[in-house]
Design a protein around this motif. Structure first.
Motif, PDB file in Angstrom:
ATOM      1  N   GLU A  79       0.820  -1.211   0.000  1.00  0.00           N
ATOM      2  CA  GLU A  79       0.000   0.000   0.000  1.00  0.00           C
ATOM      3  C   GLU A  79       0.855   1.263   0.000  1.00  0.00           C
ATOM      4  OE1 GLU A  79      -4.115  -1.568   2.143  1.00  0.00           O
ATOM      5  OE2 GLU A  79      -2.891  -0.032   3.123  1.00  0.00           O
ATOM      6  N   LEU A  80       2.035   1.191   0.592  1.00  0.00           N
ATOM      7  CA  LEU A  80       2.929   2.346   0.627  1.00  0.00           C
ATOM      8  C   LEU A  80       3.556   2.622  -0.731  1.00  0.00           C
ATOM      9  CD1 LEU A  80       4.547   4.514   2.226  1.00  0.00           C
ATOM     10  CD2 LEU A  80       6.204   2.707   2.785  1.00  0.00           C
ATOM     11  N   ARG A  81       3.825   1.578  -1.486  1.00  0.00           N
ATOM     12  CA  ARG A  81       4.610   1.690  -2.721  1.00  0.00           C
ATOM     13  C   ARG A  81       4.051   2.700  -3.732  1.00  0.00           C
ATOM     14  NH1 ARG A  81       5.138  -3.698  -3.731  1.00  0.00           N
ATOM     15  NH2 ARG A  81       7.036  -3.838  -2.485  1.00  0.00           N
ATOM     16  N   PRO A  82       2.735   2.729  -4.031  1.00  0.00           N
ATOM     17  CA  PRO A  82       2.249   3.703  -5.021  1.00  0.00           C
ATOM     18  C   PRO A  82       2.463   5.151  -4.591  1.00  0.00           C
ATOM     19  CG  PRO A  82       0.631   1.957  -4.691  1.00  0.00           C
ATOM     20  CD  PRO A  82       1.668   1.789  -3.622  1.00  0.00           C
ATOM     21  N   ARG A 137       0.480   2.686 -11.616  1.00  0.00           N
ATOM     22  CA  ARG A 137      -0.871   2.167 -11.849  1.00  0.00           C
ATOM     23  C   ARG A 137      -0.952   0.676 -11.511  1.00  0.00           C
ATOM     24  NH1 ARG A 137      -5.750   2.739 -14.475  1.00  0.00           N
ATOM     25  NH2 ARG A 137      -6.484   0.881 -15.584  1.00  0.00           N
ATOM     26  N   GLN A 138       0.043  -0.090 -11.928  1.00  0.00           N
ATOM     27  CA  GLN A 138       0.043  -1.530 -11.642  1.00  0.00           C
ATOM     28  C   GLN A 138       0.083  -1.778 -10.135  1.00  0.00           C
ATOM     29  OE1 GLN A 138      -0.594  -2.891 -14.588  1.00  0.00           O
ATOM     30  NE2 GLN A 138      -0.081  -0.834 -15.345  1.00  0.00           N
ATOM     31  N   ASP A 139       0.858  -0.973  -9.423  1.00  0.00           N
ATOM     32  CA  ASP A 139       0.961  -1.132  -7.970  1.00  0.00           C
ATOM     33  C   ASP A 139      -0.365  -0.808  -7.284  1.00  0.00           C
ATOM     34  OD1 ASP A 139       3.590  -1.955  -8.088  1.00  0.00           O
ATOM     35  OD2 ASP A 139       4.423   0.024  -7.655  1.00  0.00           O
ATOM     36  N   CYS A 140      -1.079   0.207  -7.791  1.00  0.00           N
ATOM     37  CA  CYS A 140      -2.392   0.530  -7.220  1.00  0.00           C
ATOM     38  C   CYS A 140      -3.379  -0.609  -7.447  1.00  0.00           C
ATOM     39  CB  CYS A 140      -2.929   1.825  -7.827  1.00  0.00           C
ATOM     40  SG  CYS A 140      -2.131   3.331  -7.209  1.00  0.00           S
ATOM     41  N   LEU A 141      -3.321  -1.216  -8.616  1.00  0.00           N
ATOM     42  CA  LEU A 141      -4.176  -2.370  -8.887  1.00  0.00           C
ATOM     43  C   LEU A 141      -3.790  -3.553  -7.991  1.00  0.00           C
ATOM     44  CD1 LEU A 141      -4.245  -2.201 -12.806  1.00  0.00           C
ATOM     45  CD2 LEU A 141      -6.117  -1.623 -11.250  1.00  0.00           C
ATOM     46  N   GLN A 142      -2.494  -3.710  -7.801  1.00  0.00           N
ATOM     47  CA  GLN A 142      -1.989  -4.832  -7.010  1.00  0.00           C
ATOM     48  C   GLN A 142      -2.429  -4.737  -5.551  1.00  0.00           C
ATOM     49  OE1 GLN A 142      -0.304  -7.512  -8.118  1.00  0.00           O
ATOM     50  NE2 GLN A 142      -0.141  -8.408  -6.074  1.00  0.00           N
ATOM     51  N   CYS A 143      -2.437  -3.537  -4.997  1.00  0.00           N
ATOM     52  CA  CYS A 143      -2.811  -3.386  -3.585  1.00  0.00           C
ATOM     53  C   CYS A 143      -4.318  -3.201  -3.411  1.00  0.00           C
ATOM     54  CB  CYS A 143      -2.045  -2.243  -2.930  1.00  0.00           C
ATOM     55  SG  CYS A 143      -2.621  -0.587  -3.368  1.00  0.00           S
ATOM     56  N   GLU A 144      -5.067  -3.399  -4.499  1.00  0.00           N
ATOM     57  CA  GLU A 144      -6.523  -3.366  -4.483  1.00  0.00           C
ATOM     58  C   GLU A 144      -7.066  -2.034  -3.977  1.00  0.00           C
ATOM     59  OE1 GLU A 144      -7.738  -6.833  -2.307  1.00  0.00           O
ATOM     60  OE2 GLU A 144      -7.244  -8.188  -3.953  1.00  0.00           O
ATOM     61  N   MET A 145      -6.480  -0.962  -4.465  1.00  0.00           N
ATOM     62  CA  MET A 145      -7.002   0.368  -4.161  1.00  0.00           C
ATOM     63  C   MET A 145      -8.389   0.493  -4.795  1.00  0.00           C
ATOM     64  SD  MET A 145      -5.218   4.045  -4.976  1.00  0.00           S
ATOM     65  CE  MET A 145      -5.763   5.540  -4.129  1.00  0.00           C
ATOM     66  N   PRO A 146      -9.418   0.867  -4.019  1.00  0.00           N
ATOM     67  CA  PRO A 146     -10.751   1.004  -4.601  1.00  0.00           C
ATOM     68  C   PRO A 146     -10.741   1.946  -5.805  1.00  0.00           C
ATOM     69  CG  PRO A 146     -10.864   1.131  -2.207  1.00  0.00           C
ATOM     70  CD  PRO A 146      -9.414   1.144  -2.567  1.00  0.00           C
ATOM     71  N   GLU A 147     -11.484   1.567  -6.838  1.00  0.00           N
ATOM     72  CA  GLU A 147     -11.440   2.331  -8.088  1.00  0.00           C
ATOM     73  C   GLU A 147     -11.821   3.791  -7.883  1.00  0.00           C
ATOM     74  OE1 GLU A 147     -13.231   2.212 -12.659  1.00  0.00           O
ATOM     75  OE2 GLU A 147     -13.913   0.765 -11.157  1.00  0.00           O
ATOM     76  N   ARG A 148     -12.824   4.056  -7.046  1.00  0.00           N
ATOM     77  CA  ARG A 148     -13.249   5.450  -6.857  1.00  0.00           C
ATOM     78  C   ARG A 148     -12.161   6.270  -6.163  1.00  0.00           C
ATOM     79  NH1 ARG A 148     -15.608   6.516  -1.789  1.00  0.00           N
ATOM     80  NH2 ARG A 148     -15.501   4.726  -0.376  1.00  0.00           N
ATOM     81  N   LEU A 149     -11.396   5.645  -5.250  1.00  0.00           N
ATOM     82  CA  LEU A 149     -10.284   6.359  -4.616  1.00  0.00           C
ATOM     83  C   LEU A 149      -9.151   6.551  -5.614  1.00  0.00           C
ATOM     84  CD1 LEU A 149     -10.051   4.856  -1.005  1.00  0.00           C
ATOM     85  CD2 LEU A 149     -11.224   6.922  -1.777  1.00  0.00           C
ATOM     86  N   TYR A 150      -8.927   5.546  -6.447  1.00  0.00           N
ATOM     87  CA  TYR A 150      -7.870   5.679  -7.452  1.00  0.00           C
ATOM     88  C   TYR A 150      -8.181   6.824  -8.408  1.00  0.00           C
ATOM     89  CZ  TYR A 150      -4.624   4.667 -11.227  1.00  0.00           C
ATOM     90  OH  TYR A 150      -3.646   4.784 -12.185  1.00  0.00           O
ATOM     91  N   LYS A 151      -9.432   6.955  -8.822  1.00  0.00           N
ATOM     92  CA  LYS A 151      -9.802   8.045  -9.729  1.00  0.00           C
ATOM     93  C   LYS A 151      -9.584   9.407  -9.070  1.00  0.00           C
ATOM     94  CE  LYS A 151     -13.099   5.542 -12.640  1.00  0.00           C
ATOM     95  NZ  LYS A 151     -14.520   5.378 -13.046  1.00  0.00           N
ATOM     96  N   LYS A 152      -9.900   9.512  -7.787  1.00  0.00           N
ATOM     97  CA  LYS A 152      -9.651  10.767  -7.075  1.00  0.00           C
ATOM     98  C   LYS A 152      -8.148  11.035  -6.988  1.00  0.00           C
ATOM     99  CE  LYS A 152     -13.661  10.078  -4.003  1.00  0.00           C
ATOM    100  NZ  LYS A 152     -14.596  11.043  -4.570  1.00  0.00           N
ATOM    101  N   PHE A 153      -7.386   9.981  -6.728  1.00  0.00           N
ATOM    102  CA  PHE A 153      -5.933  10.088  -6.596  1.00  0.00           C
ATOM    103  C   PHE A 153      -5.307  10.601  -7.889  1.00  0.00           C
ATOM    104  CE2 PHE A 153      -1.785   7.526  -6.498  1.00  0.00           C
ATOM    105  CZ  PHE A 153      -1.125   8.426  -5.672  1.00  0.00           C
ATOM    106  N   ILE A 154      -5.629   9.979  -9.022  1.00  0.00           N
ATOM    107  CA  ILE A 154      -4.977  10.398 -10.279  1.00  0.00           C
ATOM    108  C   ILE A 154      -5.535  11.727 -10.784  1.00  0.00           C
ATOM    109  CG2 ILE A 154      -4.358   8.046 -10.897  1.00  0.00           C
ATOM    110  CD1 ILE A 154      -6.557   8.152 -13.058  1.00  0.00           C
ATOM    111  N   LYS A 155      -6.781  12.071 -10.401  1.00  0.00           N
ATOM    112  CA  LYS A 155      -7.305  13.394 -10.756  1.00  0.00           C
ATOM    113  C   LYS A 155      -6.447  14.473 -10.099  1.00  0.00           C
ATOM    114  CE  LYS A 155     -10.086  16.896 -11.726  1.00  0.00           C
ATOM    115  NZ  LYS A 155      -9.471  17.949 -10.878  1.00  0.00           N
TER     116      LYS A 155
END
Length: 337
Positions: A79-82, A137-155
């Protein structure tokens, strides 16, 4: 900036001035040493387009510690890696492209976002900054970051990159912007908004519904975090930026021009502005709107936002290599514009 300048000339009496202080405890992620080693390894692998001198300086800066201190309660290194990748790669790309044009930065932004949002799913064949964003991006998928949080993160990462492009208008013309313009840019380029989003990956905060994370009260707290981090970065980096004429995006320089005052008076005004933002943050934490069953958890989330701000500053105060005399990495990219 000349690397042969004396320390007395470099600091010019600024060391004795008061510094920001935060009423939040200091933590660091238990896997920070392992994260550092990964950072050293990918600098040697991915950043071969940098000079060896720049790579060695970056290693000393331990930029991944910004994430380890900013979000110390993430469950594991996965979870820290991304966040560590964003913090380190984002800072180093800003260093490397220091002298690029606004147009070139826009192109970099578009390329980066295509990799982060999956529009370009192909792994870059060349090592380097773009490859690191693909890995993020691969690391976020790997640690199962919820998609809605990921979208906020990359925004919010997109907003950082827009800020990088905007500030280059002033770098390239060697001009200092008005305060109102500067604060818009600095909120973005502080890089703190992605951290604010990633704080929700800690503990049980990912359970928050969007109406909490998007509430105007919470969004203002995020803005205050970004402004405090931007200002304390400007205070820490001021000695370096006073000796580089083209470093116009510093709050102290902006206030000095805006009010026609001395550097030390502008410094104290910048610190006062920072402290007013901190007071506002604490008031907003005390007077949260009603969040029903989430109330206590929201309070703790806001506390962890404060810990994040203090943690980023703790990286600054623990680092003795990045903003010191001769320690900064100069931009090596040669603009084509």
């Amino acid at each position: 900036m000349k690397t042969t300048i004396s320390n007395d000339e470099f600091y010019a009496g600024l060391q004795q001035l008061p510094k920001p202080q935060y009423p939040f405890p200091d933590f660091i992620h238990p896997d920070f040493q392992q994260q550092r080693q990964e950072y050293y390894d990918w600098i040697d692998k991915e950043y071969i387009f940098h000079s060896k001198e720049s790579r060695e300086k970056h290693k000393k800066h331990n930029l991944v510690d910004i994430a380890s201190r900013g979000c110390p309660f993430l469950k594991n290194i996965e979870e820290l890696r991304p966040l560590a990748s964003y913090a380190a790669n984002g800072a180093m790309m800003d260093d490397y492209w220091d002298r690029c044009s606004s147009k070139e930065m826009d192109e970099i932004c578009n390329r980066t976002m295509a990799l982060l949002n999956g529009d370009d799913s192909n792994e870059p064949t060349d090592n380097g900054i773009s490859h690191q964003f693909w890995i993020l991006r691969q690391d976020c998928l790997q640690c199962e970051m919820p998609e809605r949080l990921y979208k906020k993160f990359i925004k919010t990462i997109h907003d950082v990159l827009i800020g990088y492009s905007y500030e280059r208008v002033y770098y390239r013309t060697n001009t200092i912007p008005p305060l109102a313009v500067f604060l818009i840019i600095r909120e973005a380029t502080s890089g703190a908004h992605p951290f604010c989003q990633y704080v929700a990956m800690q503990k049980e905060y990912r359970q928050f519904p969007d109406e909490i994370l998007e509430h105007p009260h919470i969004k203002r707290l995020h803005t205050l975090c970004a402004l405090m981090i931007g200002i304390h970065n400007d205070i820490i980096s001021l000695p370096k930026e006073l000796h580089r004429e083209e470093d116009t995006m510093n709050l102290v320089k902006v206030l000095q021009q805006e009010h026609k005052i001395s550097t030390k008076d502008a410094y104290m005004m910048a610190l006062e502005l920072h402290d007013n933002y901190l007071k506002e943050f604490l008031i907003l934490q005390q007077y949260l709107p009603p969040f029903d069953k989430w109330q206590d958890m929201v309070y703790n989330y806001v506390q962890d936002l404060g810990i994040m701000v203090a943690g980023v500053y703790a990286w600054h105060t623990n680092d003795t290599t990045r903003y010191v005399n001769g320690g900064y990495v100069d931009g090596e990219y040669i603009s084509q514009d």
